[in-house]
Design a protein around this motif. Structure first.
Motif, PDB file in Angstrom:
ATOM      1  N   ALA C  37       0.802  -1.225   0.000  1.00  0.00           N
ATOM      2  CA  ALA C  37       0.000   0.000   0.000  1.00  0.00           C
ATOM      3  C   ALA C  37       0.831   1.269   0.000  1.00  0.00           C
ATOM      4  O   ALA C  37       0.374   2.330  -0.432  1.00  0.00           O
ATOM      5  N   ASN C  52      -2.199   2.949  -2.214  1.00  0.00           N
ATOM      6  CA  ASN C  52      -2.479   1.685  -2.892  1.00  0.00           C
ATOM      7  C   ASN C  52      -2.078   1.658  -4.361  1.00  0.00           C
ATOM      8  O   ASN C  52      -2.929   1.560  -5.249  1.00  0.00           O
ATOM      9  N   CYS C 141      -7.461  -4.006  -2.900  1.00  0.00           N
ATOM     10  CA  CYS C 141      -7.960  -3.066  -3.905  1.00  0.00           C
ATOM     11  C   CYS C 141      -7.854  -3.677  -5.290  1.00  0.00           C
ATOM     12  O   CYS C 141      -6.749  -4.010  -5.737  1.00  0.00           O
ATOM     13  N   THR C 154      -7.409   5.219  -5.576  1.00  0.00           N
ATOM     14  CA  THR C 154      -7.341   3.869  -5.014  1.00  0.00           C
ATOM     15  C   THR C 154      -7.472   3.879  -3.493  1.00  0.00           C
ATOM     16  O   THR C 154      -7.396   2.830  -2.859  1.00  0.00           O
ATOM     17  N   ASN C 163     -10.936   0.053  -3.533  1.00  0.00           N
ATOM     18  CA  ASN C 163     -10.331  -0.277  -2.251  1.00  0.00           C
ATOM     19  C   ASN C 163     -11.367  -0.781  -1.246  1.00  0.00           C
ATOM     20  O   ASN C 163     -11.748  -0.077  -0.316  1.00  0.00           O
ATOM     21  N   ASP C 165     -11.207  -3.817   0.580  1.00  0.00           N
ATOM     22  CA  ASP C 165     -10.601  -4.402   1.780  1.00  0.00           C
ATOM     23  C   ASP C 165     -11.495  -5.451   2.430  1.00  0.00           C
ATOM     24  O   ASP C 165     -11.696  -5.461   3.646  1.00  0.00           O
ATOM     25  N   ASP C 190      -2.549  -3.896  -3.564  1.00  0.00           N
ATOM     26  CA  ASP C 190      -2.896  -3.721  -2.152  1.00  0.00           C
ATOM     27  C   ASP C 190      -3.187  -5.053  -1.468  1.00  0.00           C
ATOM     28  O   ASP C 190      -4.215  -5.217  -0.809  1.00  0.00           O
ATOM     29  N   ASN C 285     -12.100   3.558   4.843  1.00  0.00           N
ATOM     30  CA  ASN C 285     -11.844   4.341   3.632  1.00  0.00           C
ATOM     31  C   ASN C 285     -12.936   5.388   3.411  1.00  0.00           C
ATOM     32  O   ASN C 285     -13.957   5.364   4.086  1.00  0.00           O
TER      33      ASN C 285
END
Lengths: 315, 315, 315, 315
Positions: C37, C52, C141, C154, C163, C165, C190, C285
């Motif tokens: 990242a 990322n 991501c 990103t 992104n 996750d 990522d 995020n």
């Protein structure tokens, strides 16, 4: 049309179904003492406790579930010469990323100058030596008993009102609340000498008051609090997040424009889309408060020659 | 201090790093045509496409990442005599429980009377025969290229501006945007002849404009858009839910009061706590917009004899 | 059905419409290096930058707007023996009132033991001396170019992926993305060696990977990412607040059950009401991620003897 | 360690400070009948009313404000062979844009087969002919009297518990509640024969139960409900939006890991960051419910040889 002068000896931290402190007729006026959010009275004696100790409840004869209680705010007179606030800004109104830098909470005293019509920090912070906004009294917390035997903390708000902290609940305004129990059971307190939008330091300028209101029962049904000032009508939504509070307030205004002004959903959207104003009552309490407000001059246009319908009235 | 008259031949549906349509000096004025949100120009010809086709980007010489672009809105002149809106109220502003009853979306034409300074539905709904609010031109979508090579849809907004739909982005207002690329790359469009708070029908009165703005580079850094009208200063937050937009705006105002007015976090909270106003730009787009606004008369008090600091200026 | 081995020389911090790094046929397999990242590669050399950095974009022949790109994750092999995380918990997952007590952010190194299949803090905090969760590689991501010329950071996510996750984007899973541009333009990177729900320290265990995926174009349309593991099918929503992400994911699952399993809105609600699981991808995020997940064994019941339809397949 | 068999004759729609139905000692077991969410008992007689009529309150001797009430769920036995649900999906879990297409709400009967351990729609919708998930009894609504004289509707939830609708409140689980009044005043009811995450049709499979719980007073203080299953420990947050519920739950878990496992904020973040699971109790009620869950096997690692501390125990 009697006027009752009421000096409370006990205060309530929930709005629920308690024994009435007084029974009044529809149309009667009540002049009542209220104490500040922390329980200090006009002599700064601690006679109640947090949160927001309420004066009441007033039983309004004739009020039945499904009715509406109209509360005209005649007068809000601070009953002492000081109030208090907190600093700094509340954690609810700042980016989480900057909260680590927030100084610890402090209590500050403000002087209330009724003659000059201003308020002023007793010990002004650097840069605020001449800062002296107008005295603008408002009711922070008021409302009627909720439905179903609930007893709701005066820290929060709901369809029955409560701790809305909206600055237009001020002298000259009429507020309406949906009645859920016989007698409505009206409570009031938590007066502020001044407050910006959002109650973003977690308080207004908190002080004790002599509040004068006229209570009237209307045989009509509303879902959320409504209000009327000299210039505007408004509806209130109480919820988190602000989005939901705004949805409640907007939906209630849509209902109102349909019921009293004959506007269908499409016509109401034309009007609201161009002239609506949203105000943030508080963005601090467990439930946030948003007002959906419309200047009355536009409703005059809507009604044509007949003039605007008195909001809250039945036709 | 030149004045540039720009007639676009292409329009943009993202705000990003495109080739400039024009290079101007800091202090120059741009007079540019903009088309409406659906791409209709002054002759109602479809020359662009949804969402919110932008005029630009203007490269402002001397603007570097970390600077601020000041955009003074000199004039917003509708370039045709009609605009359009949608009905009914957007799904984002109503209680989910009532959405099943919402009538289908329709498009409506409004007449724009520049002489009278009013707007009016071409085919008024029942009850709105005399409804004619003031012509109040505003910019729905404008801003500068975002950081990091992003290209953001003109349907939404972010720290770099975008589709904020805030009614105080109007003639006489200066807006500031944080610059992230050389030349700032300024875009504008999506003019509204009128709009209430929240853009709650999903549109203002959408029409084409001749917009006149003066662009100036400031060697200072801001995090979110800021603005100044004749009466107020304000900061903007763009996010969902409204709570987060409000946090961004409030945090930016706190920074501003520290930087330009010398107020620490505690002093700023005293001021903001008593006088702040929150406005809802839009509660319709992917990112909602909230403005944190302070009347300038209070900032005069803060500055004492020196008078208010011109917002956006460095000291 | 070729296999392509790709060693990137540049990385991308937005997912948009860039020149392809490689063109592959539908059904081809890509083995590609990804960096962590913060831009560190297998040798811990800084070859990319935050946020990322992505490997790609891969142009998949035959993919057109309106199609779906299926990404089968064959293998995620960490390409070095260390990864890193942050501490403490992110400000987004704690009560604002406790954020003042949060220690400052620090970076921590974890050892990745591929033989043992575990990860372990290089310098364990007190009490965590034996804490050693399983190595559970996942993609943080990935996604395809968004519509309309957007280029999205990103750091965030949208209908095109990004992104998210989400820990079930792991070996054995097939992910589907809605295609908006010719060739789909697929990016990935990522990688995390391990991560709990919500990415609540702001990172997984961030490291470089050799990732092997098989890309396939489907001639069907989806609105949000979908996925299938050995046990479950799921749909993804990306937005703030979590409520909206959950709404997107649930609505997409409702569509899927209608399209592929013949369940109308009422039948789908019976199934989902009793067996649905919600997972939180990230709550860190700019856009949060929620997965709406259904165990496949229930879909077998739904299809009766015919057995479950391969999710993502057209009928 | 007595066992009390209680057959209620009245039911409560608020959780507050009512006269106890029974006084029990700490460590005693209560076997009590509960009726379904609409008030139907084991014979399908309407003996209570909406919302979620509660059995109780049980006064637990020795419980004082600041203590914790441990509620071990020994057994949840449906007391009739049918339950009911609503369809379609709730308006809170779908994109607002699709709500106009939602079919009207209907009530559906499910057959509960205790022998087979399954549930099944009495009149299966098309495609669901063989759909028969496991009987998985759970308590939808339970908790103790809240602080400050509040009486909270059983439609919602708060720090004291209430209508959380979390499927892990199931046999074998121990739940802990923060005590605010002498005797704790424990209520329970609203049993579900089955329910997915989120209670997304607005109900589980609602039916009457014989519930057996063991009540124990702990001389320790918690802020939000906690729980332990055979595999996991979890904390609960109740609020809107989901983000805030998640913050409450995560903050409570952070406290727990500090108090009972000796992990400071940084160490706790390492553990939680890699292994935490979030579950959605309900995303339907006025307050939503999120659980922050950690598999106990990781806590064993944390405690080393000493083994995991019994959650809820004081050390």
């Amino acid at each position: 049309m009697a006027t009752h002068r009421f000096h409370p000896t006990q205060y309530f931290n929930v709005i629920g179904t308690a024994d009435p402190c007084l029974r009044v007729a529809s149309g009667d006026t009540v002049i009542a003492d209220t104490i500040d959010a922390s329980g200090l009275d006009a002599r700064e004696m601690a006679v109640g406790s947090r949160p927001n100790p309420m004066t009441g409840p007033f039983f309004v004869e004739g009020a039945e579930p499904g009715d509406t209680l109209a509360v005209h705010i005649n007068r809000l007179t601070p009953s002492r010469t000081t109030g208090w606030t907190y600093s700094p800004l509340a954690s609810t109104v700042l980016d989480p990323a900057v909260l680590a830098d927030r100084p610890p909470q402090q209590r500050h005293v403000w002087e209330i100058d009724r003659e000059a019509g201003t308020v002023r920090l007793q010990e002004p912070a650097k840069g605020l030596e001449t800062f002296s906004p107008s005295l603008q009294p408002m009711i922070g917390c008021f409302g009627v008993a909720p439905a179903g035997g609930q007893a709701l903390s005066t820290a929060t708000s709901a369809p029955n009102g409560g701790n809305m902290d909206y600055r237009l609940f001020a002298p000259g305004t009429t507020a309406w609340f949906p009645v859920s129990v016989p007698g409505a059971l009206f409570y009031l307190g938590d007066g502020h000498a001044c407050q910006g939008d959002g109650e973003i330091v977690g308080t207004g300028i908190e002080t004790s008051f002599e509040m004068e209101v006229t209570l009237r029962v209307l045989k009509r049904t509303i879902a959320w609090p409504r209000g009327e000032t000299s210039d505007d009508v408004f509806t209130i939504g109480n919820a988190r997040p602000l989005d939901q509070a705004l949805q409640h307030a907007t939906t209630e205004m849509l209902r109102w424009l349909g019921e009293d002004y004959g506007l269908d959903a499409r016509a109401a959207s034309h009007l609201m889309g161009q002239v609506v104003r949203y105000d943030v009552g508080n963005v601090f309490n467990p439930a946030y408060t948003v007002a959906c407000r419309i200047p009355k001059r536009f409703l005059t246009q809507v009604r044509g020659e007949a003039g605007p319908l008195p909001p809250g009235a039945s036709r």
